[in-house]
Motif scaffolding. Sequence first.
Motif, PDB file in Angstrom:
ATOM      1  N   ALA A 128      50.607  41.544  43.457  1.00  0.00           N
ATOM      2  CA  ALA A 128      49.548  41.686  44.228  1.00  0.00           C
ATOM      3  C   ALA A 128      48.834  40.524  44.619  1.00  0.00           C
ATOM      4  O   ALA A 128      48.493  40.205  46.037  1.00  0.00           O
ATOM      5  CB  ALA A 128      48.510  42.773  43.631  1.00  0.00           C
ATOM      6  N   MET A 129      48.624  39.480  43.766  1.00  0.00           N
ATOM      7  CA  MET A 129      48.113  38.284  44.103  1.00  0.00           C
ATOM      8  C   MET A 129      48.776  37.409  45.304  1.00  0.00           C
ATOM      9  O   MET A 129      48.452  36.833  46.425  1.00  0.00           O
ATOM     10  CB  MET A 129      47.624  37.430  42.925  1.00  0.00           C
ATOM     11  CG  MET A 129      46.678  38.007  42.231  1.00  0.00           C
ATOM     12  SD  MET A 129      46.334  36.657  40.539  1.00  0.00           S
ATOM     13  CE  MET A 129      45.774  37.924  39.427  1.00  0.00           C
ATOM     14  N   GLN A 166      48.696  38.831  48.577  1.00  0.00           N
ATOM     15  CA  GLN A 166      47.434  38.684  49.180  1.00  0.00           C
ATOM     16  C   GLN A 166      47.305  37.212  49.672  1.00  0.00           C
ATOM     17  O   GLN A 166      46.591  36.768  50.215  1.00  0.00           O
ATOM     18  CB  GLN A 166      46.465  38.773  48.164  1.00  0.00           C
ATOM     19  CG  GLN A 166      45.978  40.247  48.116  1.00  0.00           C
ATOM     20  CD  GLN A 166      45.273  40.550  46.597  1.00  0.00           C
ATOM     21  OE1 GLN A 166      45.555  41.557  45.823  1.00  0.00           O
ATOM     22  NE2 GLN A 166      44.240  39.567  46.590  1.00  0.00           N
ATOM     23  N   ALA A 174      43.384  41.196  40.669  1.00  0.00           N
ATOM     24  CA  ALA A 174      43.759  41.045  42.076  1.00  0.00           C
ATOM     25  C   ALA A 174      42.975  41.702  43.193  1.00  0.00           C
ATOM     26  O   ALA A 174      42.564  41.379  44.197  1.00  0.00           O
ATOM     27  CB  ALA A 174      45.280  41.275  42.166  1.00  0.00           C
ATOM     28  N   SER A 175      42.726  43.052  42.891  1.00  0.00           N
ATOM     29  CA  SER A 175      41.857  43.895  43.533  1.00  0.00           C
ATOM     30  C   SER A 175      40.469  43.234  43.970  1.00  0.00           C
ATOM     31  O   SER A 175      40.085  43.460  44.823  1.00  0.00           O
ATOM     32  CB  SER A 175      41.698  45.314  43.039  1.00  0.00           C
ATOM     33  OG  SER A 175      42.979  45.843  42.670  1.00  0.00           O
ATOM     34  N   ARG A 182      40.792  40.510  46.232  1.00  0.00           N
ATOM     35  CA  ARG A 182      41.019  40.982  47.787  1.00  0.00           C
ATOM     36  C   ARG A 182      39.682  41.477  48.293  1.00  0.00           C
ATOM     37  O   ARG A 182      39.332  41.402  49.146  1.00  0.00           O
ATOM     38  CB  ARG A 182      42.144  42.157  47.756  1.00  0.00           C
ATOM     39  CG  ARG A 182      42.405  42.321  49.029  1.00  0.00           C
ATOM     40  CD  ARG A 182      43.406  43.412  49.074  1.00  0.00           C
ATOM     41  NE  ARG A 182      43.322  44.585  48.327  1.00  0.00           N
ATOM     42  CZ  ARG A 182      44.087  45.218  47.308  1.00  0.00           C
ATOM     43  NH1 ARG A 182      45.081  45.003  47.102  1.00  0.00           N
ATOM     44  NH2 ARG A 182      43.535  46.263  46.642  1.00  0.00           N
ATOM     45  N   SER A 183      38.864  42.199  47.304  1.00  0.00           N
ATOM     46  CA  SER A 183      37.626  42.948  47.913  1.00  0.00           C
ATOM     47  C   SER A 183      36.549  41.856  48.424  1.00  0.00           C
ATOM     48  O   SER A 183      35.456  42.400  48.975  1.00  0.00           O
ATOM     49  CB  SER A 183      37.105  43.919  46.881  1.00  0.00           C
ATOM     50  OG  SER A 183      36.552  43.449  46.032  1.00  0.00           O
ATOM     51  N   HIS A 243      37.461  39.002  49.791  1.00  0.00           N
ATOM     52  CA  HIS A 243      38.041  37.845  50.470  1.00  0.00           C
ATOM     53  C   HIS A 243      37.443  38.028  51.925  1.00  0.00           C
ATOM     54  O   HIS A 243      37.192  39.123  52.462  1.00  0.00           O
ATOM     55  CB  HIS A 243      39.511  38.214  50.543  1.00  0.00           C
ATOM     56  CG  HIS A 243      40.358  36.953  51.066  1.00  0.00           C
ATOM     57  ND1 HIS A 243      40.349  35.954  50.432  1.00  0.00           N
ATOM     58  CD2 HIS A 243      40.847  36.942  52.509  1.00  0.00           C
ATOM     59  CE1 HIS A 243      41.142  34.825  51.146  1.00  0.00           C
ATOM     60  NE2 HIS A 243      41.381  35.349  52.440  1.00  0.00           N
ATOM     61  N   ASN A 249      38.570  35.748  54.546  1.00  0.00           N
ATOM     62  CA  ASN A 249      39.638  35.127  55.554  1.00  0.00           C
ATOM     63  C   ASN A 249      38.840  33.977  55.985  1.00  0.00           C
ATOM     64  O   ASN A 249      39.413  33.758  56.913  1.00  0.00           O
ATOM     65  CB  ASN A 249      39.716  36.268  56.618  1.00  0.00           C
ATOM     66  CG  ASN A 249      41.017  37.330  56.242  1.00  0.00           C
ATOM     67  OD1 ASN A 249      41.853  36.871  55.471  1.00  0.00           O
ATOM     68  ND2 ASN A 249      40.937  38.448  56.610  1.00  0.00           N
TER      69      ASN A 249
END
Length: 230
Positions: free
Chosen positions: A106-107, A110, A220-221, A224-225, A227, A229
């Motif tokens: 997952a990482m 991402q 990882a979640s 992501r939550s 992030h 960008n």
Amino acid sequence: MSVLAGVRAAIIDLDGTMLDTIPDFHVAINGMRAELGLGPITQEQIALMVGKGSENLIRSVLALDWDESRIEAAFAQAMDAYQRHYLSINGNYSTLFPQVIEGLSAMKAQGLRLACVTNKPISFTTPLLKLKGLSEFFEVVYGGDSLPRKKPDPLPLQTVCADFDLPPSQVVAIGDSSNDAQAARAAGCPVLTVPYGYNHGESIHETDSDGIVGTLLEAASLIRSHHTNS
Ligand SMILES: O=C(O)COP(=O)(O)O
Ligand SMILES: [Mg+2]
């Protein structure tokens, strides 16, 4: 948890974070102890001593029976026996913790760059990562003897940040012990901790971290939550 905003890479610890290696340590240490005429010790005893590299481990294991001068006299022989036993069984008794492969996948998906930083000697680490199907995830791997100083010194983490050309604030460290957290704090990296590893007999709640995650997939979640960008 805004410290995770903008994270572009992760540095992952090995023993107690990706792999339950205590059964390997157990076989190797008791093999070494038998050669020195010492009786076997338990996995629970060993779990309290793992995390600060081989030399510290072997000194702690011998200190159960011997005083300082006896340890010094037998140290080279003990290290030699330990390394020989460890390399002969490396990975045979250790297992992946739940959702490690899923978390690393997952990482990667991402877009995170991944490094492994462990206090395990690099000659043990490289074949172990390969055997367990972990090598492919990591661009960079440092063992406890790859650089002049190991965790809790920040040097290995700082070196990864330089390798990736990223500021420490964009590189999260993920580990199971206060060594990982101290190294991360000193380097200026955010840090996540897992509660299932070996933290020198201390609760992970006592360790200074930016969050406790149940698995690497949860890590990882969480990343992501947050992030941005940016
Ligand atoms: O071998 C050790 O001391 C433990 O290493 P770790 O940094 O992967 O937890
Ligand atoms: Mg560890």
